[in-house]
Motif scaffolding. Structure first.
Motif, short mmCIF file in Angstrom:
data_model
loop_
_atom_site.label_atom_id
_atom_site.label_comp_id
_atom_site.label_asym_id
_atom_site.label_seq_id
_atom_site.Cartn_x
_atom_site.Cartn_y
_atom_site.Cartn_z
N ASP A 171 47.64 73.83 -18.11
CA ASP A 171 47.11 74.55 -16.95
C ASP A 171 46.54 73.62 -15.90
N PHE A 172 46.89 72.37 -15.96
CA PHE A 172 46.48 71.44 -14.89
C PHE A 172 47.35 71.68 -13.68
N THR A 173 46.75 71.61 -12.50
CA THR A 173 47.56 71.54 -11.30
C THR A 173 48.02 70.09 -11.16
N GLU A 196 45.14 67.96 -10.15
CA GLU A 196 44.19 67.70 -11.24
C GLU A 196 44.71 66.61 -12.17
N GLU A 197 46.00 66.73 -12.48
CA GLU A 197 46.60 65.78 -13.40
C GLU A 197 46.55 64.37 -12.82
N GLU A 250 44.41 63.29 -10.60
CA GLU A 250 43.01 62.85 -10.59
C GLU A 250 42.61 62.36 -11.97
N LEU A 251 43.07 63.08 -13.00
CA LEU A 251 42.73 62.69 -14.37
C LEU A 251 43.30 61.32 -14.70
N ARG A 252 44.54 61.10 -14.28
CA ARG A 252 45.16 59.80 -14.56
C ARG A 252 44.41 58.69 -13.84
N GLU A 254 41.21 58.69 -12.95
CA GLU A 254 39.91 58.50 -13.60
C GLU A 254 40.05 57.68 -14.87
N ASN A 255 41.21 57.83 -15.52
CA ASN A 255 41.41 57.16 -16.80
C ASN A 255 42.21 55.88 -16.67
N TRP A 309 41.21 53.05 -16.43
CA TRP A 309 40.59 51.97 -17.18
C TRP A 309 41.12 51.89 -18.60
N ASN A 310 41.61 53.05 -19.13
CA ASN A 310 41.93 53.03 -20.55
C ASN A 310 43.41 53.02 -20.90
N LEU A 311 44.25 53.25 -19.93
CA LEU A 311 45.69 53.15 -20.14
C LEU A 311 46.24 54.07 -21.21
N PHE A 312 45.40 55.02 -21.68
CA PHE A 312 45.91 55.84 -22.77
C PHE A 312 46.50 57.14 -22.25
N VAL A 313 46.11 57.49 -21.02
CA VAL A 313 46.47 58.81 -20.50
C VAL A 313 47.64 58.71 -19.54
#
Lengths: 399, 151
Positions: B132-134, B137-138, B140-142, B144-145, B147-151
């Motif tokens: 249900d991410f737009t 949003e998706e 933005e999430l990537r 934000e993350n 730093w961690n390269l996991f997402v």
């Protein structure tokens, strides 16, 4: 007229879509499970996968923040190097990850040498999160120096410290909850440390080029020990060890079930060998004797006496070495029934003493299900054949 | 003389199951209810669990209480969790509420194994998780993350 109605109906059927009923088999059950259960599941995934679940759906965005078990092992660093390549960044990535975590952290495993300052800060962070199970291991050259904060984590239950430097501050009163301790390449005086961990059930001191020192009577104070593994090289060099000392140790550990003793080429001294130790050790189930020279009389009779004094012994493993040449007087032994189920004898030469031991084992072990005998790799084929012939002629009590 | 007392467990949908007390006590939640319940604790309600799931939970408890040292316990457990992911989720939830650690760990481990080696899309498909991410949003999430390269 009829045509218009028909047309309208067709249009309605085409444009009106009934809401799609979710078939029961297609419902999402996992997202609405209790947090504790989801955490239990995510704890079992590699960290990169657990963090990666944040992109599954809105509800999943922060589920990984409740991770309570963190394992940074070869798999993890392999993944990072594949994605990032830059080895200097690893400490930063782990630090930032820790910032996001909301709940208690009970287990932390780090199998890579990262700089001490980062590790110190992580231990400080973990000390406030209820850490119980800590593994710090690496195969680098310089040991981790454990910060003072480490010694105030009184909730520790399990510690594996490989290649670390354990120097407790003077205020250290011990780890009152510690159940298991495994040390490798730890150089310091361990006695003072271990006697302050009275609940210890598992103590494993791996043999290495750098070994910490303990005294037998310090180990003897750990009344709850169930599994004990150490090498005679761990003992203070001023001590000489006889059979009697070993039996004395066993006598002070009433709950001991597993004993691995690495003789490390040591020859037991004659002191007290004639003294018969009266006690039996009914709780001992498994015995491993490593690098024991069975051609030495003291060592051989110690091995015999151990087998005889442990009526409930089920597993026996011996890795032999041969330093002294035959012949030496073979000790007289009474034949007692043993409960042995599985025996493994490795690196044998086929000497009289070794055959004598095997003869005893065959004759006294009616429950024996499996016996593995591996001769020295350097034994010539002819010698091997002679050894095998001798064994086949021995009487067996088991089926 | 040992009494083989039985307990009746009632699921959320009214199904009742009569079990030996010893088997029921494998659930620490039921154990607690019995110990604090007083005299009339012969029927215990388990409103968080449906009849189908409760029946399976009882099957697990029976095996583990009646033959805890049997050689085939491991293969029983392996076969027990060869079920649909939905059933596994119900089992995990039930064992959580009923406080049956062995079953909770077994089902959690099996569910975790279903995550391994799958892409995000494959995981969504397996568990019917709706994305249900737009797209914003998706994105933005990537970010934000990053730093961690996991997402």
């Amino acid at each position: 007229m009829i045509n218009i109605f028909l047309l309208l109906r067709v249009i309605m059927e085409v444009t009106y879509k009934a809401p799609k009923l979710i078939a029961p088999e297609e419902e999402d059950f996992i997202t609405t499970m209790p947090d504790d259960v989801v955490t239990n599941i995510l704890d079992r995934l590699p960290i990169q996968d657990a963090v990666g679940t944040s992109i599954l759906a809105r509800n999943w965005r922060f589920k990984w923040n409740m991770l309570s078990q963190l394992v940074f092992d070869d798999d993890f660093f392999h993944y990072l190097s594949y994605k990032a390549g830059d080895t200097n960044n690893y400490g930063c990535i782990i630090s930032r990850l820790l910032f996001h975590l909301n709940g208690a952290i009970t287990r932390f495993v780090l199998r890579r040498k990262l700089d001490d300052e980062n590790v110190s800060h992580w231990i400080l962070f973990l000390s406030r999160k209820g850490i119980k199970d800590l593994t710090l291991a690496h195969d680098g050259i310089t040991p981790f120096k454990l910060p003072t904060r480490f010694f105030s984590c009184l909730e520790f239950k399990h510690l594996k410290l490989y290649n670390c430097c354990l120097s407790p501050p003077p205020t250290f009163l011990g780890f009152p909850n510690l159940l298991s301790l495994q040390l490798f390449r730890e150089n310091s005086e361990l006695g003072e440390f271990i006697i302050r961990c009275p609940l210890l059930e598992i103590l494993i001191l791996y043999d290495s080029d750098k070994v910490g020192k303990v005294k037998l009577d310090e180990i003897a104070q750990l009344k709850n020990l169930k599994i004990l593994s150490f090498s005679l090289s761990h003992l203070n060099t001023t001590m000489t060890v006889s059979s009697y000392n070993i039996f004395e140790l066993l006598d002070s550990l009433p709950k001991l079930q597993v004993l691995h003793l690495n003789f490390k080429d040591y020859k037991l001294t004659k002191g007290g060998a004639k003294k018969r130790f009266p006690a039996a050790f009914p709780s001992l189930k498994a015995l491993k004797l490593y690098r024991i020279d069975l051609c030495n009389g003291e060592n051989l009779s110690c091995a015999f006496e151990l087998i005889k004094s442990c009526p409930n012994l089920q597993t026996l493993e011996i890795l032999a070495i041969q330093q002294e040449a035959d012949p030496i007087p073979i000790p007289e032994v009474e034949y007692n029934i043993t409960g042995l189920k599985s025996v493994e004898l490795i690196n044998l030469k086929g000497s009289e003493n070794e055959v004598h031991l095997i003869k005893y084992l065959f004759a006294c072990s009616p429950l024996l299900k499996m016996i593995v005998i591996r001769p020295r790799y350097s034994l010539a084929p002819g010698e091997q054949l002679m050894f095998a012939r001798k064994l086949l002629m021995l009487r067996r009590a088991s089926a | 003389m040992t009494s083989s007392k039985t307990i009746v467990l009632r699921s959320s949908d009214g199904a009742t199951f009569e079990v030996d007390e010893a088997v029921a006590l494998h659930s620490l939640m039921i154990k607690h209810r019995i110990e604090t319940g007083g005299a009339d604790s012969t029927t215990i309600d388990v409103p968080e669990v449906t009849g189908n799931t409760l029946s399976k939970v009882i099957e697990y408890c029976k095996k583990h209480v009646e033959a805890p040292n049997s050689d085939d316990l491991k293969s029983f457990d392996t076969d027990f969790v060869k079920v649909d992911q939905a059933v596994l989720c119900h089992l995990a939830k039930a064992s959580y509420y009923m406080n049956i650690k062995g079953l909770l760990d077994l089902s959690s481990k099996t569910i975790a194994d279903m995550f391994k080696g799958k892409t995000v899309e494959q995981i969504r498909e397996t568990f019917h998780i709706k994305n249900d991410f737009t797209p914003e949003e998706e994105e933005e999430l990537r970010k934000e993350n990053s730093w961690n390269l996991f997402v």
